[in-house]
Design an enzyme around this catalytic site. Structure first.
Site, PDB file in Angstrom:
ATOM      1  CG  HIS A 220      -2.096  -0.978   1.020  1.00 28.14           C
ATOM      2  ND1 HIS A 220      -2.794  -1.534   2.066  1.00 28.14           N
ATOM      3  CD2 HIS A 220      -2.644  -1.490  -0.117  1.00 28.14           C
ATOM      4  CE1 HIS A 220      -3.739  -2.343   1.582  1.00 28.14           C
ATOM      5  NE2 HIS A 220      -3.653  -2.339   0.268  1.00 28.14           N
TER       6      HIS A 220
ATOM      7  CG  ASP B 296      -0.995   3.808   3.773  1.00 33.89           C
ATOM      8  OD1 ASP B 296      -1.043   2.865   2.957  1.00 33.89           O
ATOM      9  OD2 ASP B 296      -1.495   3.745   4.915  1.00 33.89           O
TER      10      ASP B 296
HETATM   11 ZN   LIG Z   1      -2.414  -1.268   4.209  1.00 32.91          ZN
END
Ligand SMILES: [Zn+2]
Length: 263
Positions: free
Chosen positions: A57, A59
């Site tokens: 992901h 982030d």
């Molecule tokens: Zn995640």
């Protein structure tokens, strides 16, 4: 002596920095952005030597390229996943990785559920678990089944109880509100919630938490020991006033109830 710091990043992420002040080196875990890491490295006069990534992901990996541009000798460890660029070394379940400086060793634990290739790193009394285990909660199931996530959490829960749990997000208070709904009479939970409130009021992170405290208060680690309070429990967790008998079904219902929960 290693020094651990949670660096707040983006909306509510933590990037974990593990430094050896004597050697003036550090490793970073899940740098979703570069700026907080560069700032901390400059302030503490450290060189970045390694980056550990838990899952794909943005982030959690977004700052990796920029950090490598500034520290081209840093080595990037990541699970086998085409969606994670910049990796020098792909890590697999059960593997041990040894970082020279700061001197630190970690065992790789595959923890599918939040994503299918998510890994955690355990060593030096620390657990870097990304978005699998949160304080008083667990990650959403984006790519895995409830059975996979439960088995991943089972593995993390069986680590030594003094393990310091370094999660990817500051979600403790929101998780506490849901956990209260599940176990309104859990004293360990009540104390943890109070402690988290005090820390947040002072602008401090609630992490790392201790694994022993998670076992005592995190409902997602307690599917086998939850006690029935039919008045308080979300109805989807109950059949005829009793908890669902199958532990995977109970976990799935718990996770689904949390998805729909608004404090
Ligand atoms: Zn995640």
């Amino acid at each position: 002596m290693l020094r651990l710091s949670p660096l707040p990043a983006l909306a509510d992420n933590y990037i974990w920095l593990l430094a050896d002040p004597g050697l003036a080196t550090a490793l970073a875990v899940d740098p979703g952005e570069a700026a907080p890491v560069l700032q901390a490295l400059a302030a503490q006069e450290l060189t970045l030597t390694a980056i550990l990534l838990t899952h794909h992901h943005p982030d959690h990996i977004g700052g990796t390229g920029e950090l490598l541009a500034r520290f081209p000798d840093a080595r990037v460890y990541a699970p086998e996943d085409d969606r994670i660029p910049h990796a020098h070394r792909r890590v697999h379940d059960g593997e041990r990785i040894a970082i020279e400086s700061p001197a630190a060793q970690f065992q790789v634990i595959a923890v599918p559920g939040h994503t299918r290739t998510h890994v955690a790193y355990h060593g030096e009394g620390l657990l870097f678990c990304g978005d699998t285990l949160f304080s008083l909660g667990c990650g959403r199931l984006f790519e895995g089944t409830p059975a996979q996530m439960l088995s991943s959490l089972d593995r993390l829960a069986s680590l030594p109880e003094d393990t310091r749990v370094c999660c990817g997000h500051e979600y403790t208070l929101a998780n506490a509100a849901f956990a209260q709904r599940i176990e309104p009479h859990n004293e360990a939970l009540r104390m943890r919630q109070q402690q988290a409130r005090t820390l947040r009021d002072a602008g401090e992170p609630t992490l790392p938490s201790l694994l022993v405290d998670e076992r005592a208060a995190n409902p997602f680690l307690r599917v086998d020991v939850l006690s029935v309070d039919a008045m308080a429990a979300p109805p989807e967790l109950l059949t005829e006033g009793a908890w669902l008998s199958d532990r995977v079904a109970r976990f799935a219902a718990l996770r689904a109830a949390k998805d729909g929960f608004r404090a």
